[in-house]
Scaffold this motif. Structure first.
Motif, PDB file in Angstrom:
ATOM      1  N   THR A 278       0.828  -1.199   0.000  1.00 41.92           N
ATOM      2  CA  THR A 278       0.000   0.000   0.000  1.00 41.92           C
ATOM      3  C   THR A 278       0.864   1.252   0.000  1.00 41.92           C
ATOM      4  O   THR A 278       0.634   2.198  -0.765  1.00 41.92           O
ATOM      5  N   ARG A 279       1.866   1.268   0.872  1.00 41.08           N
ATOM      6  CA  ARG A 279       2.791   2.400   0.959  1.00 41.08           C
ATOM      7  C   ARG A 279       3.483   2.645  -0.370  1.00 41.08           C
ATOM      8  O   ARG A 279       3.601   3.785  -0.840  1.00 41.08           O
TER       9      ARG A 279
ATOM     10  N   HIS B 270       2.598   6.785  -6.855  1.00 43.96           N
ATOM     11  CA  HIS B 270       1.758   7.857  -7.408  1.00 43.96           C
ATOM     12  C   HIS B 270       2.474   9.198  -7.273  1.00 43.96           C
ATOM     13  O   HIS B 270       2.485  10.013  -8.204  1.00 43.96           O
TER      14      HIS B 270
ATOM     15  N   ALA C 251       1.254   4.339  -2.908  1.00 41.17           N
ATOM     16  CA  ALA C 251       1.090   5.769  -2.633  1.00 41.17           C
ATOM     17  C   ALA C 251       2.326   6.550  -3.050  1.00 41.17           C
ATOM     18  O   ALA C 251       2.231   7.615  -3.686  1.00 41.17           O
TER      19      ALA C 251
ATOM     20  N   GLY D 218      -3.367   8.567  -4.164  1.00 45.76           N
ATOM     21  CA  GLY D 218      -2.347   9.283  -3.417  1.00 45.76           C
ATOM     22  C   GLY D 218      -2.641  10.761  -3.275  1.00 45.76           C
ATOM     23  O   GLY D 218      -3.258  11.382  -4.156  1.00 45.76           O
TER      24      GLY D 218
ATOM     25  N   HIS E  54       3.102  12.048   2.619  1.00 49.52           N
ATOM     26  CA  HIS E  54       2.300  11.324   1.638  1.00 49.52           C
ATOM     27  C   HIS E  54       1.168  10.578   2.335  1.00 49.52           C
ATOM     28  O   HIS E  54       1.323  10.073   3.456  1.00 49.52           O
ATOM     29  N   TYR E  55       0.054  10.495   1.639  1.00 55.45           N
ATOM     30  CA  TYR E  55      -1.115   9.772   2.121  1.00 55.45           C
ATOM     31  C   TYR E  55      -1.601   8.828   1.037  1.00 55.45           C
ATOM     32  O   TYR E  55      -1.618   9.177  -0.147  1.00 55.45           O
ATOM     33  N   ALA E  56      -1.989   7.618   1.438  1.00 49.16           N
ATOM     34  CA  ALA E  56      -2.752   6.732   0.564  1.00 49.16           C
ATOM     35  C   ALA E  56      -4.196   6.767   1.057  1.00 49.16           C
ATOM     36  O   ALA E  56      -4.438   6.768   2.268  1.00 49.16           O
TER      37      ALA E  56
END
Length: 356
Positions: free
Chosen positions: A274-275, A281, A278, A311, A333-335
């Motif tokens: 997942t990281r 992106h 993100a 992202g 950063h955010y997912a």
């Protein structure tokens, strides 16, 4: 202190943030223009065999050295279908990612029928023609010649021409499409979230673009914060296969029976997958020169097969360096998923390439 990962706060941020779009519009192409495609591939024996096996291409000349030598090859070359895909693939981001109908491909030529695994491929395209579309005023029509080269020798390996309908920028803007990079969304009314009143996006992917955007927020209730256009839907390979190829044997990622009575009710994605989505992106909208460090990483919710991961990025700090090639940028950063819920957050510091 504003908690950007609070679900309501984050949803408000997404509504106000500019989306950095990928791909080029019809107006971005000109006759005779040559485009060097930044990504390239090292042709892989494993990927070649995966391609052939999954497409039922079982010609023994591409599988066994004795069969290859019997038809005049020194050893098994990569399959031409795989080679064509590896030349086509790197061109998509620059040429056709915006969408539009694929109108055809012609003059596919194998300049070297015996390309070996391990060959590094460089790809470039030249605009052969562009014209208006009489049937679709929101689109234009562009034809390119695309060629793949051996990056070490410069030898041409494969070439073709293709024609696509490409969206025009002006109709998209007139129809109320996303604001262009660099344009700030209107200030929001006070919503109690503690978010800045204004969001600013960089005008491009270079260090100077991030620096200039950061300077525009100085002494103002503003932040450099923006969305990334791409999303990635998690499939079985992402959720189960990727952990196993890193020797991560946690049952949470591949044992449905074990996870049936868990809070998620099903297998969940490895957090590092997942990281990585993100960060992938984010990196697609910057000229990353070198990674430096990561910190304050948190995983906020489950990600399962069928979830789509997007992202969102904030620029926290900018630092000039003595390096003439790059400057330092610190990001957060955010997912987030298809329900606009944050599933990952973390900081990252990287050297970003300078334009000059």
């Amino acid at each position: 202190m504003t908690d950007w990962t609070d679900s309501r706060t984050f949803s408000n941020a997404l509504e106000r943030a500019v989306t950095l779009e990928k791909g080029n519009c019809f107006e971005d192409f000109s006759d005779g223009q040559t485009i060097e495609h930044a990504p390239g591939l090292t042709l892989s024996a494993h990927a070649n065999e995966l391609w052939m096996s999954q497409t039922l291409n079982h010609d023994p000349a591409y599988w066994r050295s004795d069969a290859a030598q019997a038809v005049g090859y020194d050893d098994c070359p990569v399959h031409p279908d795989y080679l064509l895909a590896c030349v086509m693939g790197p061109s998509v981001e620059d040429l056709s990612e915006k969408g539009g109908y694929f109108l055809g491909r012609d003059a596919v030529s194998l300049h070297d029928p015996a390309v070996a695994p391990g060959t590094e491929v460089r790809v470039e395209s030249t605009v052969e023609a562009k014209r208006e579309s009489s049937s679709r005023p929101d689109y234009g029509i562009v034809t390119w010649e695309t060629a793949g080269f051996d990056a070490k020798t410069g030898d041409r390996l494969l070439s073709y021409t293709r024609t696509n309908m490409i969206p025009r920028r002006e109709p998209m803007a007139a129809d109320g499409g996303s604001a262009s990079p660099g344009e700030s969304r209107p200030s929001a009314e006070t919503d109690g979230s503690g978010l800045p009143s204004e969001f600013v996006a960089p005008d491009g992917p270079y260090f100077e673009d991030f620096r200039d955007a950061h300077e525009r927020t100085a002494n103002r209730d503003a932040a450099v914060a923006y969305r990334h256009e791409r999303g990635r839907t998690m499939d079985d390979v992402m959720v189960a296969t990727l952990p196993l190829v890193t020797l991560n044997t946690a049952k949470q990622h591949h044992n449905d029976d074990y996870m049936a009575d868990s809070p998620s009710g099903e297998i969940v994605a490895y957090g590092d997958v997942t990281r990585s989505v993100a960060l992938g992106h984010a990196r697609s909208d910057e000229r990353t020169y070198r990674e430096i460090e990561y910190g304050d990483e948190r995983f906020h919710d489950f990600v399962t097969v069928g979830d789509t991961v997007y992202g969102f990025t904030r620029v926290l700090d900018i630092e000039e360096t003595d390096d003439p090639e790059a400057g330092t940028v610190t990001f957060e950063h955010y997912a987030f998923n298809q329900c606009d819920e944050p599933v990952y957050s973390g900081t990252r510091t990287a050297l970003i390439q300078k334009r000059t």
